[in-house]
Design a protein around this motif. Structure first.
Motif, PDB file in Angstrom:
ATOM      1  N   ILE A   1       7.419  -3.523   6.224  1.00 50.07           N
ATOM      2  CA  ILE A   1       7.520  -4.147   5.054  1.00 50.07           C
ATOM      3  C   ILE A   1       8.111  -3.069   4.273  1.00 50.07           C
ATOM      4  O   ILE A   1       9.243  -3.414   3.479  1.00 50.07           O
ATOM      5  N   CYS A   2       7.967  -1.754   4.348  1.00 49.77           N
ATOM      6  CA  CYS A   2       8.502  -0.805   3.281  1.00 49.77           C
ATOM      7  C   CYS A   2       9.973  -0.524   3.811  1.00 49.77           C
ATOM      8  O   CYS A   2      10.679  -0.637   3.046  1.00 49.77           O
ATOM      9  N   ALA A   3      10.058  -0.500   5.125  1.00 50.76           N
ATOM     10  CA  ALA A   3      11.392  -0.280   5.805  1.00 50.76           C
ATOM     11  C   ALA A   3      12.158  -1.554   5.308  1.00 50.76           C
ATOM     12  O   ALA A   3      13.559  -1.185   4.939  1.00 50.76           O
ATOM     13  N   ALA A   4      11.858  -2.608   5.495  1.00 50.06           N
ATOM     14  CA  ALA A   4      12.576  -3.995   5.341  1.00 50.06           C
ATOM     15  C   ALA A   4      12.804  -3.902   3.880  1.00 50.06           C
ATOM     16  O   ALA A   4      13.760  -4.205   3.546  1.00 50.06           O
ATOM     17  N   ASP A   5      11.965  -3.646   3.082  1.00 48.24           N
ATOM     18  CA  ASP A   5      12.287  -3.665   1.545  1.00 48.24           C
ATOM     19  C   ASP A   5      13.114  -2.523   1.134  1.00 48.24           C
ATOM     20  O   ASP A   5      13.889  -2.803   0.089  1.00 48.24           O
ATOM     21  N   CYS A   6      13.160  -1.659   1.663  1.00 48.05           N
ATOM     22  CA  CYS A   6      14.133  -0.539   1.429  1.00 48.05           C
ATOM     23  C   CYS A   6      15.540  -0.857   1.700  1.00 48.05           C
ATOM     24  O   CYS A   6      16.555  -0.171   1.084  1.00 48.05           O
TER      25      CYS A   6
ATOM     26  N   PRO B   1       0.785  -1.246  -0.086  1.00 46.35           N
ATOM     27  CA  PRO B   1       0.035  -0.249   0.067  1.00 46.35           C
ATOM     28  C   PRO B   1       0.904   1.435  -0.009  1.00 46.35           C
ATOM     29  O   PRO B   1       0.364   2.214  -0.608  1.00 46.35           O
ATOM     30  N   LEU B   2       1.941   1.283   0.450  1.00 46.64           N
ATOM     31  CA  LEU B   2       2.810   2.456   0.740  1.00 46.64           C
ATOM     32  C   LEU B   2       3.462   2.718  -0.940  1.00 46.64           C
ATOM     33  O   LEU B   2       4.186   3.815  -0.847  1.00 46.64           O
ATOM     34  N   TRP B   3       3.573   1.916  -1.682  1.00 45.17           N
ATOM     35  CA  TRP B   3       4.331   1.948  -2.724  1.00 45.17           C
ATOM     36  C   TRP B   3       3.406   1.797  -4.105  1.00 45.17           C
ATOM     37  O   TRP B   3       3.099   0.573  -4.250  1.00 45.17           O
ATOM     38  N   ARG B   4       3.127   2.572  -4.968  1.00 45.55           N
ATOM     39  CA  ARG B   4       2.231   2.609  -6.157  1.00 45.55           C
ATOM     40  C   ARG B   4       2.972   1.635  -7.055  1.00 45.55           C
ATOM     41  O   ARG B   4       4.017   1.876  -7.651  1.00 45.55           O
ATOM     42  N   GLY B   5       2.194   0.650  -7.221  1.00 46.71           N
ATOM     43  CA  GLY B   5       2.769  -0.385  -8.139  1.00 46.71           C
ATOM     44  C   GLY B   5       3.449  -1.648  -7.909  1.00 46.71           C
ATOM     45  O   GLY B   5       3.958  -2.186  -8.535  1.00 46.71           O
ATOM     46  N   ALA B   6       4.047  -1.186  -6.471  1.00 50.88           N
ATOM     47  CA  ALA B   6       5.288  -2.236  -6.220  1.00 50.88           C
ATOM     48  C   ALA B   6       4.488  -3.621  -5.562  1.00 50.88           C
ATOM     49  O   ALA B   6       3.438  -3.156  -4.806  1.00 50.88           O
ATOM     50  N   LEU B   7       4.857  -4.800  -5.646  1.00 47.97           N
ATOM     51  CA  LEU B   7       4.430  -5.785  -5.017  1.00 47.97           C
ATOM     52  C   LEU B   7       5.583  -6.401  -3.946  1.00 47.97           C
ATOM     53  O   LEU B   7       7.025  -6.290  -4.092  1.00 47.97           O
ATOM     54  N   VAL B   8       4.903  -6.763  -2.745  1.00 51.91           N
ATOM     55  CA  VAL B   8       5.773  -7.524  -1.798  1.00 51.91           C
ATOM     56  C   VAL B   8       6.362  -8.775  -2.562  1.00 51.91           C
ATOM     57  O   VAL B   8       5.732  -9.576  -2.916  1.00 51.91           O
TER      58      VAL B   8
END
Length: 191
Positions: free
Chosen positions: A94-99, A19-26
């Motif tokens: 998830i955003c922090a971990a993915d970055c 939800p925090l990134w437009r178009g990005a998938l986990v």
């Protein structure tokens, strides 16, 4: 608030839009171990299923999750000062971990924390609190920008230790002992 289990949300997210990134998938199940393992977790990370181990120094975690992530020093290695308590906070985690380019976060803490280890961490919280109290890296305008308000994170961490962390940890102890989150009105173990 006592313990809330973030693991079901984490396990449901791979392949879903973040939800925090437009178009990005986990693209990863963040409930799995950190690549460097539990043994490398940061000592300041609060007990719970999620932790950081050997993260990078890019200063990205607080941009996504300032209510969960702090930097250990002016070089920007990350750790969790608070566990997620809602689905939205899991998304920020998830955003922090993915970055974080090293993938240095893990979610298998439940396999390693024991009631005794949680109680030991709690007994030593003064060390963590003292560390957080002396963080002043945000003194200059440039440092405050670069560190993403880590001084504010340190204040929030101390407040968390002083206010609601004990209740959370008592709920987490229940989870470790009973294999489930406590229900309202159930007696929680002591620290």
């Amino acid at each position: 608030m006592t313990y809330w289990d973030p693991i079901p949300t984490l396990r449901a997210m791979p392949g879903e839009p973040l939800p925090l990134w437009r178009g990005a998938l986990v693209d990863r199940d963040w409930s799995l171990p950190a690549p460097d393992g539990w043994e490398q977790r940061d000592w300041r990370s609060v007990p719970g299923p999620l932790y950081a181990a050997n993260t990078d120094t890019c200063l990205t975690g607080r941009q996504c999750a300032p209510d969960l992530v702090m930097y250990e020093d002016e070089y920007g290695s990350e750790f969790l000062y608070r566990q997620p308590r809602t689905q939205e906070e899991v998304h920020r985690f998830i955003c922090a971990a993915d970055c974080e380019p090293f993938g240095g976060y893990g979610g298998d803490g439940d396999l390693h924390w024991t009631p005794e280890l949680v109680r030991d961490w709690w007994r030593e919280r003064g060390r963590v609190r003292e560390w957080a109290m002396v963080q002043g890296w945000g003194a200059g305008e440039e440092a405050a920008w670069a560190l993403g308000g880590n001084d504010a994170g340190a204040r929030a961490y101390v407040a968390h230790i002083d206010r609601d962390l004990a209740d959370y940890l008592r709920g987490y102890l229940f989870r470790l002992q009973e294999g489930r989150a406590p229900r309202p009105g159930e007696t929680l173990p002591g620290l």
